[in-house]
Design an enzyme around this catalytic site. Sequence first.
Site, PDB file in Angstrom:
ATOM      1  N   GLU A 169       0.835  -1.195   0.000  1.00 34.78           N
ATOM      2  CA  GLU A 169       0.000   0.000   0.000  1.00 34.78           C
ATOM      3  C   GLU A 169       0.874   1.251   0.000  1.00 34.78           C
ATOM      4  O   GLU A 169       0.559   2.243  -0.655  1.00 34.78           O
ATOM      5  CB  GLU A 169      -0.929  -0.024   1.223  1.00 34.78           C
ATOM      6  CG  GLU A 169      -2.205   0.740   1.041  1.00 34.78           C
ATOM      7  CD  GLU A 169      -3.228   0.378   2.110  1.00 34.78           C
ATOM      8  OE1 GLU A 169      -4.156  -0.395   1.791  1.00 34.78           O
ATOM      9  OE2 GLU A 169      -3.119   0.839   3.255  1.00 34.78           O
ATOM     10  N   GLU A 225       2.213   1.634  -3.396  1.00 36.23           N
ATOM     11  CA  GLU A 225       1.137   2.104  -4.269  1.00 36.23           C
ATOM     12  C   GLU A 225       0.942   3.611  -4.095  1.00 36.23           C
ATOM     13  O   GLU A 225       0.783   4.346  -5.073  1.00 36.23           O
ATOM     14  CB  GLU A 225      -0.168   1.359  -3.932  1.00 36.23           C
ATOM     15  CG  GLU A 225      -1.312   1.737  -4.861  1.00 36.23           C
ATOM     16  CD  GLU A 225      -2.648   1.103  -4.456  1.00 36.23           C
ATOM     17  OE1 GLU A 225      -2.652   0.302  -3.496  1.00 36.23           O
ATOM     18  OE2 GLU A 225      -3.659   1.425  -5.083  1.00 36.23           O
ATOM     19  N   CYS A 264      -8.210  -2.202   3.934  1.00 33.37           N
ATOM     20  CA  CYS A 264      -8.112  -3.436   4.720  1.00 33.37           C
ATOM     21  C   CYS A 264      -9.370  -3.742   5.524  1.00 33.37           C
ATOM     22  O   CYS A 264      -9.494  -4.814   6.087  1.00 33.37           O
ATOM     23  CB  CYS A 264      -6.887  -3.438   5.635  1.00 33.37           C
ATOM     24  SG  CYS A 264      -6.285  -1.837   6.037  1.00 33.37           S
ATOM     25  N   SER A 294      -7.233   1.928  -2.359  1.00 33.15           N
ATOM     26  CA  SER A 294      -6.049   1.142  -2.662  1.00 33.15           C
ATOM     27  C   SER A 294      -6.493  -0.196  -3.243  1.00 33.15           C
ATOM     28  O   SER A 294      -7.506  -0.756  -2.842  1.00 33.15           O
ATOM     29  CB  SER A 294      -5.259   0.912  -1.375  1.00 33.15           C
ATOM     30  OG  SER A 294      -4.399  -0.189  -1.541  1.00 33.15           O
ATOM     31  N   LYS A 311     -15.330  -9.972   7.600  1.00 29.81           N
ATOM     32  CA  LYS A 311     -14.300 -10.836   7.015  1.00 29.81           C
ATOM     33  C   LYS A 311     -14.910 -12.124   6.490  1.00 29.81           C
ATOM     34  O   LYS A 311     -14.355 -12.770   5.606  1.00 29.81           O
ATOM     35  CB  LYS A 311     -13.234 -11.161   8.057  1.00 29.81           C
ATOM     36  CG  LYS A 311     -12.391  -9.978   8.464  1.00 29.81           C
ATOM     37  CD  LYS A 311     -11.316  -9.678   7.450  1.00 29.81           C
ATOM     38  CE  LYS A 311     -10.523  -8.438   7.819  1.00 29.81           C
ATOM     39  NZ  LYS A 311      -9.738  -7.937   6.685  1.00 29.81           N
ATOM     40  N   GLU A 370     -16.019 -11.204   3.183  1.00 30.41           N
ATOM     41  CA  GLU A 370     -14.867 -10.922   2.331  1.00 30.41           C
ATOM     42  C   GLU A 370     -14.250 -12.209   1.769  1.00 30.41           C
ATOM     43  O   GLU A 370     -13.945 -12.294   0.587  1.00 30.41           O
ATOM     44  CB  GLU A 370     -13.816 -10.144   3.117  1.00 30.41           C
ATOM     45  CG  GLU A 370     -12.654  -9.672   2.257  1.00 30.41           C
ATOM     46  CD  GLU A 370     -11.520  -9.079   3.081  1.00 30.41           C
ATOM     47  OE1 GLU A 370     -11.351  -9.490   4.243  1.00 30.41           O
ATOM     48  OE2 GLU A 370     -10.815  -8.200   2.561  1.00 30.41           O
ATOM     49  N   GLU A 422     -14.025 -12.845  -6.171  1.00 30.45           N
ATOM     50  CA  GLU A 422     -12.704 -12.477  -6.701  1.00 30.45           C
ATOM     51  C   GLU A 422     -11.567 -12.959  -5.807  1.00 30.45           C
ATOM     52  O   GLU A 422     -10.403 -12.858  -6.172  1.00 30.45           O
ATOM     53  CB  GLU A 422     -12.621 -10.962  -6.946  1.00 30.45           C
ATOM     54  CG  GLU A 422     -12.895 -10.070  -5.757  1.00 30.45           C
ATOM     55  CD  GLU A 422     -14.359  -9.678  -5.585  1.00 30.45           C
ATOM     56  OE1 GLU A 422     -15.237 -10.466  -6.012  1.00 30.45           O
ATOM     57  OE2 GLU A 422     -14.622  -8.624  -5.010  1.00 30.45           O
ATOM     58  N   CYS A 456     -10.401  -2.142  14.458  1.00 29.99           N
ATOM     59  CA  CYS A 456     -10.649  -3.586  14.627  1.00 29.99           C
ATOM     60  C   CYS A 456     -10.899  -3.988  16.076  1.00 29.99           C
ATOM     61  O   CYS A 456     -11.629  -4.932  16.343  1.00 29.99           O
ATOM     62  CB  CYS A 456      -9.482  -4.381  14.090  1.00 29.99           C
ATOM     63  SG  CYS A 456      -9.143  -4.006  12.373  1.00 29.99           S
TER      64      CYS A 456
END
Lengths: 624, 390
Positions: free
Chosen positions: A307, A310, A334, A354, A393, A396, A401, A551
């Site tokens: 990241e 990037e 994230c 990102s 999560k 996710e 993908e 988190c």
Amino acid sequence: MIKDKLSRTPVSQQPLIVKKEEEGGIGSFVEVEINGRKIQVQMGTTILEACRQNNIHIPTLCYHEDLCLAGLCRICVVEIEGMRTLQAACTYPITNKLKIQTTSEKVRKARRHILDLLLSEHYGECYSCHRNGNCELQSLAKEYGVDGYKFGHITERRHTVDRSSYSVIRDMDKCVLCKRCVRTCIDLQEVGVLEATHRGYDTTISTFYDKPLADVICINCGQCINRCPTAALKANDPSDEIWVAIDNPKKHVVIQTAPSPRASIGEEFGLPPGHSMTKQLNTALRWIGFDKVFDTNFTADLTIMEEGTELLNRLKKKLVEGDNNIKLPQFTSCSPGWVKYIEHFYPDYLDYLSTCKSPQQMFGALIKTFYAQENNIAPEDIVTVALMPCSAKKFECNRPEMHSSGFKDVDYGLTTREMAQMIREAGINLPDLEGSGFDDPFGDASGAGLIFGATGGVMEAALRTVYEIVTGREVPFKNLEITPCRGFEGVRQASVKLEGTLPEWNFLEGVDLNFMIAHGTANAKKVMEALVRGELENIHFIEVMACPGGCIGGGGQPIPTSPEIRKKRAEAIYNEDRGLEVRKSHQNPHIKYIYEKFLIDGPCGHISHKLLHTHYVKRGKFIA
Amino acid sequence: MPIMNDTIQFNVGEHRLALEKALKLTPQDIVMEIREAGLKGRGGAGFPTGTKWLLALSAVAEKKFVICNADEGEPGTFKDRVLLDEYTNLVIDGMTIGGYAIQATEGIIYLRGEYKYLLNKLERFLDEKRENNQLGNNILGTGFNFDIKIRLGSGAYVCGEETALIESLEGHRGEARNRPPFPVNTGFMGYPTIVNNVETFASAAIIISKGADWFKKIGISKSYGTKLVSISGDCKKPGVYEVPFGISIRDLLKMVEADEAKAVQVGGASGQCVPESQFDRKISFEDLSTGGSVMIFNKSRDMLHILKNFMEFFVEESCGQCSPCRIGNKKLLEGIELIEQGKCSYTYLNELIELGKSMQLASKCGLGQSSPNPFISILTNFENEVFSTK
């Protein structure tokens, strides 16, 4: 700078705030008499707050520290001299001398009646309920010595359980209509998936046209679960399937553990918040039967490398090459709740995100490729479990993908609560265990990866690395503690001046690297609105976490949650970081190793793009 | 068409100059006059109007609102409809006077959804008032600006409760708010707001027109002036009547020629059921308070059936927000069904009556606080009848 309001509460539900004397208000304290005791309180303090400050217990159910006031369960009613009716302690602001009784006959009787009414509508029994032992309704029943159903008890289900979502399961037969979930979704998170529908006795909490949760714009943050007093909301628990995999000798079951569950799982075993259980947890996971125990912080470090690179690439393309298609500020990616939020609410702004996968998904992709190759294990025999503080999560890892390894990169997302349940079921009392370390090759991680668990942590970790890449020097903060990143203000903004840059990064000489941090999607919304208005042109990097506190306040964390508890958990993480030897992602020796051996074309290179980066879906708010 | 029977105060021509007179006074003078007259809210709760206006006047804010509660939803009440239809000017002037008194610039009429047929007529009337410079900017050349718009309710009973009404106006679910803060401080859109019943505004206009002293000559102590009652049920002359406060049930029954009355429900579904032995009780704030509803039942009526009807109404009309009202009303209704089946023990009945008392004390708004009234009063006053037949 975006101002963070003190409260998102609708004006009508805000307690009356009276200015302090030194701020030009009239006399700031008022004397009240509670159960005959004379007590001085600040004007505008609610009766409940006044009682709590003085260790007088008032039962509550719909009240929650994080949420706006509702005053609707009525279990907290108290008697005020001179008033015809009882008043809800949670909403009544003290502005004049009151004589309050918290345990008079009228009060006790009314509370008991309310409790009996709620129980009459509450389906099921405590022993077949996952909130057994941690249920606010159950506690109240115990507190009031309930030993029967005075007004009957429903024996038939009236609702079907909504299991459509990968993340959140809704069982409305357990609902007591406290509306904490509604207030969480509308006021705290500003997502607005849940609302009361119908009227009177038929009132129920529902979604848009009563559609399954999976079909509406739920971002899976699970904050509603954390605040539900009963078992009406829970995460979608995969532990049965994980036990099956563990019991199957052909399966190589590995688990990665995120930084924040270790800071909170002790609460599930009776410890006060703020005790890190990192090493004991490793031992417990091995006892349970996981073949390898890895540290997600490793891929958190990897995320920083990817990241951060990037970001620097974007800056270079925009500032040096003048490429106007490059979008800045760059947003972190994230938090899967945040990703789904932006996909639904700001689908035209996905280019600002990102492209990095979250640490969980990077890990999954590496385990079924790099780790499988290095250890000669067939990827189809590997089962990867991710211990996460998070309900999103689960969604996710099921995104289509997320198959870059050729397999489902992460098989199961497991919450802190579910992990604690597995540990209990295995007969382990976590705090009693001897500690042990993580397994190689992903065992060592830096403190930078660790602090991902608290809001501002990703930003702090990124700055520790980016600053050093650009200038060759450590970020100029004492003990590497970048204090502007820390704290719990909803939206924070700060900058770091880049000076004495290395030749390669000359174009950044003298540039103020401006960054923002937001946690909770209501705050993310403020940032996004500012972006839409074009006010964030000089901002370079923004960290967003879907959950309040980051988190450590995730939707998979132990219940209850409160600002105080989240603060303690964050402290535990920062303390652990302070004690680590390696505290910068790029200095993690295993990170260096993996870029030498596997991701050979470096951060944001071809291989990493295939395995560690992803793309997003323009979801919008269309509901089929 | 609804018609108001014999009137005492509501003579239209006489009060035509109320607005003009009011605008020559200071807002403080108006509030004092209303306080002096001892006007209490005509919607049922009986809060002193002058006090409400004074609180709103003294609140400091950039904007204030006047809301006319025309969501006449209490079963058996239909007097506001008559006022809006036949005495429109008095109501509108009362609102404008209220607006001037608290220094508001906007008024809203929250019109009951079922009264939609009045909407066009009311809108035309407001246009007329604007043309006559009695609404809008610089009213009657005094520099006071005030205009009124109309919003329609959608049929929820609870929206007659002032804070639920405000929630509904703001576009939310019709659910009562916590108080404090009260609407006079934090009302519509967070601004100081007075919410008054249609009849209260009309009475305020009358007080300004005729003076507090004149007003206080009618009625009894603590309940001055007259009350509009809508009388229905077993009588020969049902309708809307203007009666002085202090009139006894017996006199009311005589007036409407109800000879066979066994019970009178005063104050609508949420009111009190008065048996024959108590017909000397008086319509007043201190004894039998009513927003206007008076329902007469003769000897052929089954009291349990009447009670069941009321409780079905409350189970349906509770907003469902607070637990005592949402579940409690259902339990009371189930109790009635048990009585019907002859399965309700005295012990359980007493438990339900105690539950009703807790609901009166602990419910969030007036709906749940008053919905057990018919249950308690009918089962207390007609216990013998209810149990002898079951």
